[in-house]
Design an enzyme around this catalytic site. Structure first.
Site, PDB file in Angstrom:
ATOM      1  N   GLU A 191     -10.982   5.190 -17.091  1.00 27.33           N
ATOM      2  CA  GLU A 191     -11.789   4.304 -16.255  1.00 27.33           C
ATOM      3  C   GLU A 191     -13.001   3.817 -17.053  1.00 27.33           C
ATOM      4  O   GLU A 191     -13.679   4.615 -17.708  1.00 27.33           O
ATOM      5  CB  GLU A 191     -12.244   5.053 -14.995  1.00 27.33           C
ATOM      6  CG  GLU A 191     -13.337   4.408 -14.184  1.00 27.33           C
ATOM      7  CD  GLU A 191     -12.971   3.015 -13.687  1.00 27.33           C
ATOM      8  OE1 GLU A 191     -13.793   2.091 -13.874  1.00 27.33           O
ATOM      9  OE2 GLU A 191     -11.870   2.845 -13.120  1.00 27.33           O
ATOM     10  N   ALA A 221      -1.828 -18.858   1.163  1.00 27.10           N
ATOM     11  CA  ALA A 221      -2.011 -17.401   1.220  1.00 27.10           C
ATOM     12  C   ALA A 221      -1.365 -16.792  -0.014  1.00 27.10           C
ATOM     13  O   ALA A 221      -0.470 -15.947   0.073  1.00 27.10           O
ATOM     14  CB  ALA A 221      -1.413 -16.840   2.506  1.00 27.10           C
ATOM     15  N   ASP A 226      -6.254 -12.408   0.038  1.00 25.14           N
ATOM     16  CA  ASP A 226      -6.947 -12.000  -1.188  1.00 25.14           C
ATOM     17  C   ASP A 226      -7.497 -13.165  -1.996  1.00 25.14           C
ATOM     18  O   ASP A 226      -8.283 -12.962  -2.922  1.00 25.14           O
ATOM     19  CB  ASP A 226      -5.995 -11.198  -2.083  1.00 25.14           C
ATOM     20  CG  ASP A 226      -5.712  -9.812  -1.548  1.00 25.14           C
ATOM     21  OD1 ASP A 226      -6.262  -9.461  -0.488  1.00 25.14           O
ATOM     22  OD2 ASP A 226      -4.925  -9.077  -2.176  1.00 25.14           O
ATOM     23  N   CYS A 276       0.823  -1.215   0.000  1.00 25.42           N
ATOM     24  CA  CYS A 276       0.000   0.000   0.000  1.00 25.42           C
ATOM     25  C   CYS A 276       0.854   1.261   0.000  1.00 25.42           C
ATOM     26  O   CYS A 276       0.373   2.336  -0.357  1.00 25.42           O
ATOM     27  CB  CYS A 276      -0.909   0.014   1.226  1.00 25.42           C
ATOM     28  SG  CYS A 276      -2.084  -1.346   1.298  1.00 25.42           S
ATOM     29  N   GLY A 285      -7.636  -3.625 -10.834  1.00 28.01           N
ATOM     30  CA  GLY A 285      -8.252  -4.570  -9.915  1.00 28.01           C
ATOM     31  C   GLY A 285      -7.431  -5.834  -9.726  1.00 28.01           C
ATOM     32  O   GLY A 285      -6.475  -6.098 -10.458  1.00 28.01           O
TER      33      GLY A 285
END
Length: 455
Positions: A173, A106, A281, A44, A237
Site C-alpha cells: 500500500e 452509466a 461511478d 462486491c 482504486g
C-alpha cells in the site's frame, strides 16, 4: 409518440435506470447497451465467490431474457458504444446508429492501473467484473504467493479470500495505513492487526514501482524492494470511465468525473442538458458534509442515482439530496463501517475536527455470542455538527452506521443527537445503552472541554 430511451452500462446504476424508466413510462422503448457479458450482478461478492461461500450464478440477479420478458427492456450485451452525438441525439453501437429522446450514461469506472512496468503481464488482475473473478479463480490453482496492490476495503477482502484459499499473501500500500482516506488510523490499525494474525503480510508506505517477470508476473517492486509472487491483484482504486461523456462533450469536474444536477442531468459548456442523464461511478455528486463535490462510488449510491436518472429520463420528476457515502465491509470476523468524513478527508476540506469514542458490546454483556464494538464519531469543532463516524465490531455495524448517517446528512449537532437519541434494546441485539450513544456522550464532553479552552 413512443419515447426512445437508451441506457449505456449494465451495472447497478444502468439497470436500475432502465427499470425505473420503463416503470415510469411503460410505453417507452428502452434499450441497454453494455460491453459486459453478464448483467445485474454484484461485483462486491467476488471475494466470497472465490472463497467458495457463494457461486457465480448466485450473484447474478437476472439475465437479459428476464428484462425482455418481464419488463420489456431490450438488453444488448457484449455491444460497445463506439460513438455518441449529443447534438444529433444518436449513439452508434454494434455497427448501427440509434436515435434517442433521452440518454442515460452509466458507464461506471475502471480500475486504476498504475503506469508502471509489467502491469500488463500474465497473472496481473483487476477485480471489477465476473470475468475478472473467473480469471483470478483459474490462475489461483497454479499460484502459491499472491501480492495484492492496494489496502482499501476491496484489497483487504481479496487478501483474506486468497489467504483462506491457502495462499501466501502480501499486501502493499502506498499510504501509511490500511483503508486510507476513509478510515482513521486508530480505527484502521485493529483491522491490520487482525489480518496479520491470520498470516497476511503488510508493506505500507510502498508505492508499486513495477511488476517483475518475463511473460508472467514473478514479483513486484515497491519502495526499492522486490517481493516474490506468481499472481498480482490490483485493488488500486477506481477512476470514472469518461470515454462516452467526452464524446458527448459533457462537463468534467475537479474530481475527474461528470458534473450533474440533483436530477442527475449532465452539463455541457456549463449549461444543463434536458435529455442526457448520468449516474453511478462516473459522476461527482454533492457532499452532505463538506462544501463542494464528492465521489460516492458505492453500489448503494449507484442504485439511488440510477433510480433518479431513469425516472427523469422517462419524464418523471425526482431529485437527489447530498451524499454522506456510508460504507461497510465484512473482513473475516470483523465488521468495519464508516460514513461522512474521516479525519484525513476533513483536513483536506479544511475542517477542524474533534472526536468522541466508546467501546462496548454488540449484545448485553451476559448474553452469549456478543462481540466487542468500538464507535468513533467526528464533529466540526466550530459548529459542533457531526461530520463522520466509524465502527469496528463483530456484527451489526450496518444498522448503527445508517443511524449515524441520517444524523450527519441532517446536519445534526452532537448535543442535539445526544439529547434525542434512543436505541431499541433487547439482550441478543444491543446493550441497554448502545455504544453509539456512549460515543456521542464522549464527543459532547470533549466539545464542552474544548469550549472551555477557547474561552
Amino acid at each position: 409518440m413512443v419515447k426512445n430511451i437508451i441506457v449505456i452500462g449494465s451495472g447497478a446504476a444502468g439497470m436500475t435506470a432502465a427499470s425505473a424508466a420503463k416503470k415510469t413510462d411503460p410505453s417507452s422503448n428502452v434499450i441497454v447497451f453494455t460491453e459486459d457479458e453478464h448483467i445485474a450482478y454484484s461485483p462486491c461478492a467476488i471475494p466470497w465467490v472465490l472463497e467458495g461461500k457463494t457461486s457465480w450464478n448466485d450473484i447474478i440477479m437476472h439475465d437479459p431474457s428476464f428484462y425482455s420478458e418481464e419488463r420489456g427492456i431490450d438488453i444488448r450485451t457484449k455491444t460497445k458504444v463506439t460513438a455518441a452525438d449529443g447534438n444529433a441525439k444518436t449513439v452508434t453501437a454494434g455497427g448501427k446508429t440509434y436515435g434517442y429522446d433521452s440518454l442515460v450514461v452509466a458507464t461506471g469506472g475502471n480500475v486504476f492501473r498504475p503506469p508502471v512496468k509489467g502491469v500488463d503481464l500474465k497473472n496481473v488482475f483487476t477485480v471489477r467484473t465476473i470475468n475478472d473473478g473467473k480469471r483470478i479463480e483459474a490462475a489461483m490453482k497454479g499460484s502459491k504467493k499472491i501480492v495484492v496492490a492496494g489496502a482499501g476495503v476491496i484489497g483487504l477482502e481479496m487478501a483474506l479470500s486468497m489467504r483462506n484459499n491457502g495462499k501466501s499473501v502480501t499486501v502493499i500500500e502506498m499510504m501509511d495505513q490500511v483503508i486510507p482516506r476513509i478510515a482513521d488510523r486508530d480505527m484502521a490499525c485493529p483491522v491490520q492487526r487482525y489480518l496479520e494474525s491470520l498470516g497476511i503480510t503488510f508493506i505500507l508506505s510502498a508505492p508499486l514501482q513495477s511488476v517483475e517477470g518475463d511473460r508472467k508476473a514473478e514479483g513486484v517492486t515497491a519502495s526499492g524492494k522486490t517481493y516474490e509472487c506468481d499472481m498480482v491483484i490490483l485493488a488500486t482504486g477506481v477512476r470514472a470511465n469518461l470515454e462516452i461523456p467526452k464524446m458527448l462533450g459533457l462537463d468534467i469536474g475537479e474530481l475527474g468525473a461528470v458534473v450533474v444536477s440533483p436530477e442527475m442531468r449532465a452539463y455541457r459548456n456549463s449549461v444543463i442538458t434536458d435529455d442526457i442523464f448520468v449516474a453511478g461511478d462516473v459522476v461527482q455528486c454533492r457532499s452532505a458534509v463538506a462544501p463542494g463535490p464528492t465521489m460516492s462510488q458505492l453500489g448503494s449510491s449507484a442504485v439511488k442515482q440510477g433510480l433518479i436518472a431513469g425516472k427523469n429520463a422517462a419524464g418523471g420528476c425526482a431529485s437527489s439530496g447530498a451524499f454522506a457515502s456510508p460504507w461497510v465491509s465484512v473482513i473475516g470476523d470483523m465488521h468495519v463501517a464508516g460514513t461522512g468524513l474521516s479525519e484525513a478527508l476533513a483536513k483536506w476540506y479544511g475542517i477542524d475536527t474533534i472526536y468522541g469514542k466508546a467501546e462496548g458490546y454488540t449484545r448485553a454483556r451476559y448474553y452469549p455470542g456478543g462481540t466487542g464494538m468500538t464507535v468513533k464519531i467526528l464533529a466540526d469543532v466550530n459548529t459542533h455538527k457531526m461530520i463522520g463516524a466509524q465502527i469496528i465490531a463483530g456484527e451489526d455495524a450496518t444498522g448503527r452506521i445508517d443511524w449515524l448517517t441520517d444524523a450527519i446528512i441532517n446536519g445534526t449537532a452532537a448535543e442535539d443527537f445526544l439529547e434525542r437519541a434512543e436505541n431499541a434494546y433487547c439482550p441478543p441485539t444491543s446493550m441497554v445503552r448502545d455504544v453509539v450513544i456512549s460515543a456521542a456522550e464522549d464527543l459532547c464532553d470533549r466539545l464542552k472541554e474544548q469550549s472551555k479552552v477557547i474561552k
